[in-house]
Design an enzyme around this catalytic site. Structure first.
Site, PDB file in Angstrom:
ATOM      1  N   GLY A 126       0.829  -1.203   0.000  1.00 43.57           N
ATOM      2  CA  GLY A 126       0.000   0.000   0.000  1.00 43.57           C
ATOM      3  C   GLY A 126       0.858   1.244   0.000  1.00 43.57           C
ATOM      4  O   GLY A 126       2.064   1.183  -0.240  1.00 43.57           O
TER       5      GLY A 126
ATOM      6  N   TYR B 242       4.521   8.310   4.031  1.00 46.84           N
ATOM      7  CA  TYR B 242       5.798   8.557   3.373  1.00 46.84           C
ATOM      8  C   TYR B 242       5.789   8.197   1.889  1.00 46.84           C
ATOM      9  O   TYR B 242       6.354   8.890   1.073  1.00 46.84           O
ATOM     10  CB  TYR B 242       6.899   7.723   4.043  1.00 46.84           C
ATOM     11  N   GLY B 243       5.212   7.081   1.523  1.00 44.90           N
ATOM     12  CA  GLY B 243       5.283   6.636   0.143  1.00 44.90           C
ATOM     13  C   GLY B 243       4.880   5.185   0.014  1.00 44.90           C
ATOM     14  O   GLY B 243       4.109   4.665   0.811  1.00 44.90           O
TER      15      GLY B 243
ATOM     16  N   LYS C 163       9.828   0.839   2.906  1.00 48.14           N
ATOM     17  CA  LYS C 163       9.151   2.074   2.499  1.00 48.14           C
ATOM     18  C   LYS C 163      10.084   2.924   1.643  1.00 48.14           C
ATOM     19  O   LYS C 163      11.214   3.199   2.023  1.00 48.14           O
ATOM     20  CB  LYS C 163       8.723   2.895   3.724  1.00 48.14           C
TER      21      LYS C 163
ATOM     22  N   ASP D 266      -0.988  10.661  13.991  1.00 45.55           N
ATOM     23  CA  ASP D 266      -1.793   9.978  12.973  1.00 45.55           C
ATOM     24  C   ASP D 266      -2.263   8.625  13.487  1.00 45.55           C
ATOM     25  O   ASP D 266      -2.156   7.603  12.806  1.00 45.55           O
ATOM     26  CB  ASP D 266      -1.003   9.810  11.675  1.00 45.55           C
TER      27      ASP D 266
END
Length: 291
Positions: A11, A15-16, A33, A125
């Site tokens: 997914g 960050y990315g 990541k 978050d």
């Protein structure tokens, strides 16, 4: 990056792109990541490198382990421990979650948060998708892409943090100075979701999110929350809802409801801290040794 054999994309996080990969040196799966560049010619933001370096020091059983960092072709790669699923996936496949299991999950979340807050790091978050579960069933706080240090007392932060349904009211009302209380509110929303098997405040936009909260917990006034009327997005025309008894929202252990009450306090400074929440009677079965 020949050390890591990419297996599948999991997914996209803050960050990315996130991939499952096999570490050929340590013979284990990892979560890889790849950090997105803000612009092609920008390279990696210094702030990202600095904050990620801080995360390398965050070693705790309930915080996802950051094994390593690699720079390659102007991209930053983060190598995390691999976790089998997240709390959202766990809740999606569970018809009803026993209160003892909920207790254990929330306790571990709070342990991770207490550790972060002790080291003056806000997660910012907290949501089920960012709470990971490894193969042993241990809870791990993950995706620190929005995390920030709070070592500078007068630093102002953005109010564009935390996924809407888990966002604290002070953030929704435009506060730019806030602390660990925002993570506690988000955790309370997750706690309630574990009990009711349904998201508590499903707003479609910021104002609707506020109204979803106010309609359940009451519209805050100066008597309830000193300074609320001075927040940027507060309006005197807000509908005046009365707070519901939390027992009508959560049909569960009395001690769980009491803890939720303390976690959902409007005034951030009065909201229970993660460290104090861990001492709450709801967690007595986990804190007291067996006789």
């Amino acid at each position: 990056m020949t050390r890591y054999e990419k297996k599948q994309q999991l997914g996209e996080g803050t960050y990315g792109v996130v991939c499952k990969a096999w570490d050929t040196v340590c013979n284990r799966y990892v979560a890889l990541k790849k950090i997105k560049q803000e612009r092609e010619d920008d390279g990696i933001p210094v702030t990202s490198v600095r904050e990620i370096a801080v995360l390398l020091e965050l070693k705790h059983p309930n915080v996802v382990d950051l094994y390593d960092i690699y720079l390659e072709d102007k991209f930053l790669y983060l190598v995390f421990e691999f976790c089998d699923e997240d709390l959202y996936q766990f809740m999606s496949r569970s018809s009803k979650i026993p209160i003892n299991e909920t207790r254990s999950i929330v306790y571990q979340i709070l342990q991770g948060l207490a550790f972060c807050h002790y080291h003056q790091i806000l997660h910012r978050d907290m949501k089920p998708q960012n709470i990971l579960i490894n193969k042993n069933g241990t809870i791990k706080l993950g995706d620190f892409g929005l995390a920030r240090l709070t070592t500078i007392n007068d630093r102002k932060y953005t109010s564009e943090v935390v996924t809407l349904w888990y966002r604290a009211p002070e953030i929704l009302l435009g506060a730019t100075q806030y602390g660990g209380a925002i993570d506690i509110w988000s955790t309370a929303a997750i706690f309630g979701e574990l009990i009711n098997k349904e998201e508590l405040f499903k707003g479609r936009c910021k104002i609707d999110q506020l109204f979803k909260i106010f309609s359940q917990l009451g519209t805050p006034t100066e008597d309830i929350w000193n300074g609320v009327t001075k927040l940027p997005f507060y309006l005197s025309t807000f509908p005046k809802w009365k707070a519901k008894d939390l027992h009508t929202i959560f049909h569960t252990d009395e001690r769980a409801v009491d803890l939720l009450q303390k976690m959902f306090i409007y005034t951030p400074e009065k909201r229970i801290s993660a460290a104090d929440a861990l001492k709450h009677p709801f967690f007595d079965p986990l804190n007291k040794p067996n006789n």
